[in-house]
Design an enzyme around this catalytic site. Structure first.
Site, PDB file in Angstrom:
ATOM      1  N   HIS A 155       2.665   0.242  -3.238  1.00 43.85           N
ATOM      2  CA  HIS A 155       3.080  -1.149  -3.407  1.00 43.85           C
ATOM      3  C   HIS A 155       4.559  -1.316  -3.778  1.00 43.85           C
ATOM      4  O   HIS A 155       4.905  -2.114  -4.663  1.00 43.85           O
ATOM      5  CB  HIS A 155       2.183  -1.835  -4.445  1.00 43.85           C
ATOM      6  N   HIS A 181      -1.701  -9.634  -3.350  1.00 43.91           N
ATOM      7  CA  HIS A 181      -2.746  -8.789  -3.948  1.00 43.91           C
ATOM      8  C   HIS A 181      -3.694  -9.583  -4.847  1.00 43.91           C
ATOM      9  O   HIS A 181      -4.042  -9.152  -5.957  1.00 43.91           O
ATOM     10  CB  HIS A 181      -2.075  -7.656  -4.726  1.00 43.91           C
ATOM     11  N   GLN A 240      -6.459  -4.721   4.187  1.00 41.00           N
ATOM     12  CA  GLN A 240      -6.964  -3.760   3.209  1.00 41.00           C
ATOM     13  C   GLN A 240      -8.052  -4.468   2.425  1.00 41.00           C
ATOM     14  O   GLN A 240      -7.803  -5.470   1.762  1.00 41.00           O
ATOM     15  CB  GLN A 240      -5.827  -3.336   2.256  1.00 41.00           C
ATOM     16  N   GLU A 287      -6.119  -7.806   1.573  1.00 36.77           N
ATOM     17  CA  GLU A 287      -4.657  -7.768   1.713  1.00 36.77           C
ATOM     18  C   GLU A 287      -4.284  -7.634   3.182  1.00 36.77           C
ATOM     19  O   GLU A 287      -4.477  -6.567   3.775  1.00 36.77           O
ATOM     20  CB  GLU A 287      -4.102  -6.588   0.924  1.00 36.77           C
ATOM     21  N   TYR A 325      -7.075 -10.909  -6.387  1.00 38.29           N
ATOM     22  CA  TYR A 325      -8.465 -10.469  -6.540  1.00 38.29           C
ATOM     23  C   TYR A 325      -9.340 -11.713  -6.533  1.00 38.29           C
ATOM     24  O   TYR A 325      -9.233 -12.545  -7.439  1.00 38.29           O
ATOM     25  CB  TYR A 325      -8.678  -9.784  -7.893  1.00 38.29           C
ATOM     26  N   ASP A 351     -11.752   0.908  -0.165  1.00 33.64           N
ATOM     27  CA  ASP A 351     -10.312   0.807  -0.454  1.00 33.64           C
ATOM     28  C   ASP A 351      -9.606   1.305   0.796  1.00 33.64           C
ATOM     29  O   ASP A 351      -8.936   2.330   0.781  1.00 33.64           O
ATOM     30  CB  ASP A 351      -9.968   1.650  -1.692  1.00 33.64           C
ATOM     31  N   ASN A 397       0.813  -1.207   0.000  1.00 33.48           N
ATOM     32  CA  ASN A 397       0.000   0.000   0.000  1.00 33.48           C
ATOM     33  C   ASN A 397       0.859   1.276   0.000  1.00 33.48           C
ATOM     34  O   ASN A 397       2.014   1.242  -0.413  1.00 33.48           O
ATOM     35  CB  ASN A 397      -1.064   0.005   1.092  1.00 33.48           C
ATOM     36  N   ARG A 398       0.272   2.397   0.450  1.00 37.03           N
ATOM     37  CA  ARG A 398       0.901   3.694   0.161  1.00 37.03           C
ATOM     38  C   ARG A 398       1.819   4.215   1.268  1.00 37.03           C
ATOM     39  O   ARG A 398       1.539   4.006   2.455  1.00 37.03           O
ATOM     40  CB  ARG A 398      -0.192   4.733  -0.107  1.00 37.03           C
TER      41      ARG A 398
HETATM   42  C1  GLA Z   1      -4.469  -1.362  -3.635  1.00 36.87           C
HETATM   43  C2  GLA Z   1      -4.815   0.051  -3.405  1.00 36.87           C
HETATM   44  C3  GLA Z   1      -5.815   0.510  -4.400  1.00 36.87           C
HETATM   45  C4  GLA Z   1      -5.367   0.222  -5.819  1.00 36.87           C
HETATM   46  C5  GLA Z   1      -5.047  -1.231  -5.949  1.00 36.87           C
HETATM   47  C6  GLA Z   1      -4.491  -1.556  -7.293  1.00 36.87           C
HETATM   48  O1  GLA Z   1      -5.318  -2.246  -3.078  1.00 36.87           O
HETATM   49  O2  GLA Z   1      -5.243   0.324  -2.106  1.00 36.87           O
HETATM   50  O3  GLA Z   1      -6.045   1.886  -4.245  1.00 36.87           O
HETATM   51  O4  GLA Z   1      -4.234   0.994  -6.103  1.00 36.87           O
HETATM   52  O5  GLA Z   1      -4.123  -1.610  -4.985  1.00 36.87           O
HETATM   53  O6  GLA Z   1      -5.299  -1.131  -8.326  1.00 36.87           O
END
Ligand code: GLA
Length: 381
Positions: free
Chosen positions: A142, A211, A318, A346, A213, A281, A116-117
């Site tokens: 990431h 990550h 997340q 996540e 989906y 998110d 994440n950020r």
């Molecule tokens: C993470 C982020 C989202 C997005 C996805 C990838 O989960 O929190 O904002 O960037 O990755 O698309």
């Protein structure tokens, strides 16, 4: 074969397997997972990529050395019908193109050095400022553009699984310390376990995750999936999706998933945090904070009966509801991945922790070992 025949066969298979296990002890049950490997193409620079297939009597998982990506995951529905419940591509080239394009989705990938950020793509550690590669509106997402999702790992078969290793050089994407990372995916019965470990030669920060989906229906969107999150608080974000620092109670908000709730039920609510995330998110603060493996989330799809339990040693999760998918990505079998057609759970430390001394620390000291574990456990009902 009718669904009924299929179901009886599966019950018979499970019964036989149970009898063999009971008669011969657990060791033989564990040995029931087969692991095979095969070439999965080449990177643009010629590096060979391998794919490992882990097969138990109930689950099949395929993991490749590029990005440590979980390429496919087949599980049974309530009628014993197997389907691939994760988004991605059929070929290596699809992943490589997406991971180097503008709208990287990080399908199935291992994420590091920091999941994440990190706000303003920088942080202070031991009085020194570190500047990271910015790849998300001035922030680092990431691990940066050449994070662990976009490199080739070394892979080797181990009992029940695959061990991936990656050597991340001091200064890579701006992070301090030579970091040796090992990730083991193992499959036992219907549990896919991910063990992350790492060591460094300089103090650094680390936050590894996966990550994937999920879409337990293997089609359509995830809005009817019912989600439970064992979390009474979450970390609200600003417009750049960086945590404000508050640990906010979920009570009375669309973020309260303490009881199983359909994801679509409140996702369009007029809520500032939902507007900022274009849906969910966000990072949830898990109730369990003792670092021992415990249940974080349960995801259930009423249409197929598939259920996924997520257990982790991490303090956060997340939940990303696939809000950036917009149908432009053509994935497996040419399927256009529409808005919210997959969702991520996540397990992690909170985003931007290096800039929030109050959050659980993500520092790894030189000479110390990092270890984190997450289990994706499948069943149907
Ligand atoms: C993470 C982020 C989202 C997005 C996805 C990838 O989960 O929190 O904002 O960037 O990755 O698309």
């Amino acid at each position: 074969m009718s669904p009924y025949d299929c179901r009886s066969m599966n019950i018979l298979r499970t019964l036989l397997f149970g009898l063999v296990c009971a008669a011969m002890g657990t060791a033989i049950c564990v040995a029931k997972t087969t692991v095979t490997s095969a070439p999965f193409g080449k990177m643009p620079d010629g590096t060979a990529v391998e794919i490992f297939t882990l097969s138990s009597p109930t689950v099949e998982a395929r993991i490749m050395t590029y990005g440590g990506i979980l390429v496919s995951l087949k599980t049974a529905d309530r009628n014993a019908k197997m389907a691939d419940v994760v988004l991605g591509y059929d070929t290596l080239d699809g992943y490589v193109a997406n991971f180097n394009g503008s709208g990287t989705a990080y399908f199935g990938a291992l994420i590091g050095r920091y999941g994440n950020r990190i706000g303003k793509a920088s942080f202070m550690l031991d009085g020194k400022k570190y500047a990271l590669s910015a790849n998300n509106n001035g922030n680092s997402l990431h691990g940066g553009p050449h994070g662990y999702s976009n490199v080739v790992w070394k892979g080797k078969a181990i009992p029940n699984g695959v061990e991936l290793t990656y050597f991340s050089k001091d200064g890579e994407e701006g992070y301090p310390g030579n970091l040796t990372v090992t990730v083991r995916y193992t499959l036992v019965g219907s549990d896919l376990k991910i063990d992350y470990s790492a060591t460094t030669d300089k103090n650094t920060v680390i936050n590894l995750t996966n990550h994937t989906y999920f879409n337990l229906a293997a089609q359509g969107n995830i809005l009817q999936h019912q989600l439970t999150l064992n979390a009474a608080r979450f970390t609200p974000v600003d417009a750049g999706l960086i945590p404000t620092g508050e640990l906010k109670s979920v009570t009375g908000t669309p973020f309260d998933f303490r009881k199983a709730t359909a994801i679509g039920e409140r996702i369009e609510a007029d809520d500032e945090q939902l507007h900022l995330g274009k849906g969910y998110d966000h990072n949830w603060v898990l109730d369990n904070q003792d670092g021992k493996l415990s249940e974080a989330a349960v995801l259930y799809d009423p249409s197929t009966g598939r259920e996924l339990r997520v257990l982790t040693t991490e303090p956060g999760i997340q939940f990303y509801s696939g809000n950036f998918l917009d149908g432009t990505i053509k994935g497996k079998g040419g399927t256009a991945y529409a808005f919210r057609s997959g969702m991520c759970l996540e397990t992690q430390h909170y985003p931007d922790s290096p800039n929030h001394p109050d959050f659980p620390t993500t520092e790894l000291k030189a000479g110390k070992r990092y270890h984190s574990q997450t289990v994706f456990s499948f069943s149907s009902r």
